[in-house]
Design an enzyme around this catalytic site. Structure first.
Site, PDB file in Angstrom:
ATOM      1  CD  GLU A  36      27.399  42.806  28.087  1.00 32.35           C
ATOM      2  OE1 GLU A  36      27.271  43.966  27.631  1.00 32.35           O
ATOM      3  OE2 GLU A  36      28.367  42.465  28.788  1.00 32.35           O
ATOM      4  CG  HIS A  37      21.948  41.583  25.133  1.00 37.55           C
ATOM      5  ND1 HIS A  37      21.493  41.946  23.899  1.00 37.55           N
ATOM      6  CD2 HIS A  37      23.201  41.106  24.941  1.00 37.55           C
ATOM      7  CE1 HIS A  37      22.413  41.684  22.982  1.00 37.55           C
ATOM      8  NE2 HIS A  37      23.476  41.177  23.598  1.00 37.55           N
ATOM      9  N   GLY A 126      36.935  49.135  18.056  1.00 40.94           N
ATOM     10  CA  GLY A 126      36.237  47.906  17.680  1.00 40.94           C
ATOM     11  C   GLY A 126      36.529  46.715  18.581  1.00 40.94           C
ATOM     12  CB  ALA A 127      38.741  46.036  21.376  1.00 36.99           C
ATOM     13  N   GLY A 128      35.207  46.519  21.535  1.00 35.21           N
ATOM     14  CA  GLY A 128      34.116  46.535  22.503  1.00 35.21           C
ATOM     15  C   GLY A 128      34.404  47.444  23.684  1.00 35.21           C
ATOM     16  CB  SER A 132      31.832  55.231  19.274  1.00 28.46           C
ATOM     17  OG  SER A 132      31.196  54.311  20.124  1.00 28.46           O
ATOM     18  CD  GLU A 164      27.402  55.791  19.048  1.00 29.28           C
ATOM     19  OE1 GLU A 164      27.930  56.429  19.974  1.00 29.28           O
ATOM     20  OE2 GLU A 164      27.654  54.603  18.814  1.00 29.28           O
ATOM     21  CG  ASP A 176      28.851  52.310  25.202  1.00 29.12           C
ATOM     22  OD1 ASP A 176      28.593  51.456  26.074  1.00 29.12           O
ATOM     23  OD2 ASP A 176      28.865  52.060  23.985  1.00 29.12           O
TER      24      ASP A 176
HETATM   25  P1  ADP Z   1      33.665  50.867  19.501  1.00 30.88           P
HETATM   26  O1  ADP Z   1      33.233  49.562  20.077  1.00 30.88           O
HETATM   27  O2  ADP Z   1      35.167  51.014  19.562  1.00 30.88           O
HETATM   28  O3  ADP Z   1      32.919  52.027  20.065  1.00 30.88           O
HETATM   29  P2  ADP Z   1      32.272  51.729  17.158  1.00 30.88           P
HETATM   30  O4  ADP Z   1      32.061  51.101  15.829  1.00 30.88           O
HETATM   31  O5  ADP Z   1      31.074  52.095  17.979  1.00 30.88           O
HETATM   32  O6  ADP Z   1      33.280  50.781  17.958  1.00 30.88           O
HETATM   33  O7  ADP Z   1      33.104  53.068  16.972  1.00 30.88           O
HETATM   34  C1  ADP Z   1      34.329  53.052  16.274  1.00 30.88           C
HETATM   35  C2  ADP Z   1      34.384  54.209  15.315  1.00 30.88           C
HETATM   36  O8  ADP Z   1      34.564  55.439  16.037  1.00 30.88           O
HETATM   37  C3  ADP Z   1      35.570  54.129  14.377  1.00 30.88           C
HETATM   38  O9  ADP Z   1      35.280  53.329  13.256  1.00 30.88           O
HETATM   39  C4  ADP Z   1      35.750  55.600  14.023  1.00 30.88           C
HETATM   40  O10 ADP Z   1      34.799  55.985  13.039  1.00 30.88           O
HETATM   41  C5  ADP Z   1      35.392  56.317  15.307  1.00 30.88           C
HETATM   42  N1  ADP Z   1      36.594  56.589  16.115  1.00 30.88           N
HETATM   43  C6  ADP Z   1      36.940  56.000  17.282  1.00 30.88           C
HETATM   44  N2  ADP Z   1      38.114  56.496  17.751  1.00 30.88           N
HETATM   45  C7  ADP Z   1      38.518  57.423  16.863  1.00 30.88           C
HETATM   46  C8  ADP Z   1      39.659  58.295  16.752  1.00 30.88           C
HETATM   47  N3  ADP Z   1      40.631  58.305  17.668  1.00 30.88           N
HETATM   48  N4  ADP Z   1      39.738  59.116  15.685  1.00 30.88           N
HETATM   49  C9  ADP Z   1      38.764  59.102  14.752  1.00 30.88           C
HETATM   50  N5  ADP Z   1      37.693  58.319  14.787  1.00 30.88           N
HETATM   51  C10 ADP Z   1      37.547  57.479  15.821  1.00 30.88           C
HETATM   52 MG    MG Z   2      30.705  52.219  19.963  1.00 33.46          MG
END
Ligand code: ADP
Ligand code: MG
Length: 386
Positions: A36-37, A126-128, A132, A164, A176
């Site tokens: 991590e990091h 958003g659970a890490g 994305s 990204e 990732d």
């Molecule tokens: P994570 O840790 O889950 O990668 P991020 O903030 O990097 O969190 O990415 C999450 C974002 O990716 C969401 O807010 C959305 O914009 C996009 N995203 C993820 N999954 C989907 C999906 N199934 N459909 C549309 N957008 C998605």
């Molecule tokens: Mg992400």
């Protein structure tokens, strides 16, 4: 063809576009087992692709438009390939647009074939767990094939990162996407963030009767004192003071020298990165020599280092880790950027319910928000489904 999310993706495509998709591609989320990091210090990380995936159903259009729809949101978006640029109005579509832009760019030839795309997913957002990267890699793999862009997995990971960085506008690394593309069943991906060499290493969790629990604290990453930027800056100044291009070039032998010349805070930051890099290497070696039940101490040492030296843990994460360990997990640590997010706990299958119930009870007793707890396993990377 029994996976419900795959079926929902096809149904969603048909409903949205009133025709059949030409194919469906999928890519998994990921969890970082250890390291991590270390990524932006050109060091080592050891993530694995998880058994939660994002699916993209795709069909060519008659024009040069990229159209995206998702079960995730009612909002649909479309844009001409050559018009893709960073724009707040893109919303969630910035992820598929970004990877379309990047695959086209890295293919080295103008891409004019447009597509209809529908996305569905069971990766928690958003659970890490990098929903994305899952969306980028599913869409990237699809477009690479349909455009005949000729990118290999390494270049596709780069495309996810490029999209990204430039179109979403998030300054993220390449871990990732690498995990999502190079993942294999019951393997984690040992990634050297300097050479970008990725190697799948067998985990043997299932044979050892182990599962990895994710304990999502639901605490949104609190960016206290600009946490992430400050940590990066401390790593850079520490490396410079020690005469190294990056902390990757230093080892535990340099810590005595570091103690002499660095201020106490910078020393702690540097010590985390140096020891974390050796913990990643040791985890890989230990898996091979002794199997997965022997890596528990390394996971906890990583947690202690993030808590005490990098100072990015919070009470909820410490509670999750300590409670899991007290109730039978063989190793646990916070994961991700810090100041919130999830912890992981490597847990014997027969202890899963005890660990889960104990963490839930402890959080309730302390008045914390209810965490979400679920097991993940190491799954295959991005692939064409249909
Ligand atoms: P994570 O840790 O889950 O990668 P991020 O903030 O990097 O969190 O990415 C999450 C974002 O990716 C969401 O807010 C959305 O914009 C996009 N995203 C993820 N999954 C989907 C999906 N199934 N459909 C549309 N957008 C998605
Ligand atoms: Mg992400």
């Amino acid at each position: 063809m029994t996976n419900p999310t795959l079926l929902a993706t096809i149904a969603g495509f048909k409903q949205e576009y009133d025709r059949e998709p030409a194919g469906v591609w999928s890519a998994p989320g990921r969890v970082n087992l250890i390291g991590e990091h270390t990524d932006y210090n050109e060091g080592f990380v050891f993530p694995f692709a998880i058994n939660r995936r994002t699916y993209a159903a795709v069909a060519p259009r008659q024009d040069n438009m990229i159209c995206v729809a998702s079960s995730f949101s009612k909002e649909t978006f479309q844009i001409a390939i050559s018009d893709i640029h960073q724009d707040e109005k893109n919303g969630w579509a910035a992820y598929p647009f970004g990877v379309a832009y990047a695959v086209a760019k890295l293919s080295g030839k103008p891409q004019t074939q447009g597509f209809d795309i529908f996305i569905d997913s069971d990766v928690p957002v958003g659970a890490g767990l990098s929903s994305s990267a899952a969306i980028e890699c599913a869409v990237g793999l699809a477009l690479n094939e349909l455009w005949n862009a000729g990118l290999d997995k390494k270049a596709l990971a780069k495309a996810g990162q490029l999209g990204e960085n430039e179109i979403v506008g998030a300054p993220t690394g390449i871990m990732d996407q690498t995990a999502s593309l190079f993942g294999e069943l019951d393997h984690a991906v040992f990634l050297d963030c300097r050479s970008l060499e990725a190697k799948a290493i067998e985990l043997g969790f299932a044979d050892a009767g182990l599962e990895l629990l994710i304990i999502d604290t639901k605490v949104a990453h609190r960016l206290v004192d600009g946490g992430y930027a400050a940590r990066r800056a401390a790593c850079e100044s520490g490396a410079e003071a020690l005469g190294a291009a990056s902390l990757r070039d230093l080892s535990q032998a340099d810590l005595t020298r570091a103690e002499e010349i660095l201020d106490p805070v910078t020393l702690r930051r540097v010590r985390h990165v140096i020891t974390e890099n050796s913990r990643v290497e040791e985890t890989v070696a230990t898996l091979k020599a002794k199997g997965p039940r022997a890596i528990g101490e390394l996971l906890y040492a990583s947690h202690e280092s993030m808590r005490d030296d990098f100072e990015i843990s919070i009470d909820e994460l410490d509670t999750a880790v300590e409670t899991a360990l007290r109730h039978g997990a063989i190793g646990a640590r916070m994961t991700g950027g810090g100041f919130g997010g999830a912890a992981i706990a490597l847990t014997p299958i027969e202890k899963i319910s005890e660990v889960t119930l104990s963490v839930l009870a402890e959080f309730e007793a302390l008045g914390y928000a209810k965490p979400e707890i679920f097991a993940v396993s190491a799954a295959p990377g991005a692939k064409r489904e249909l």
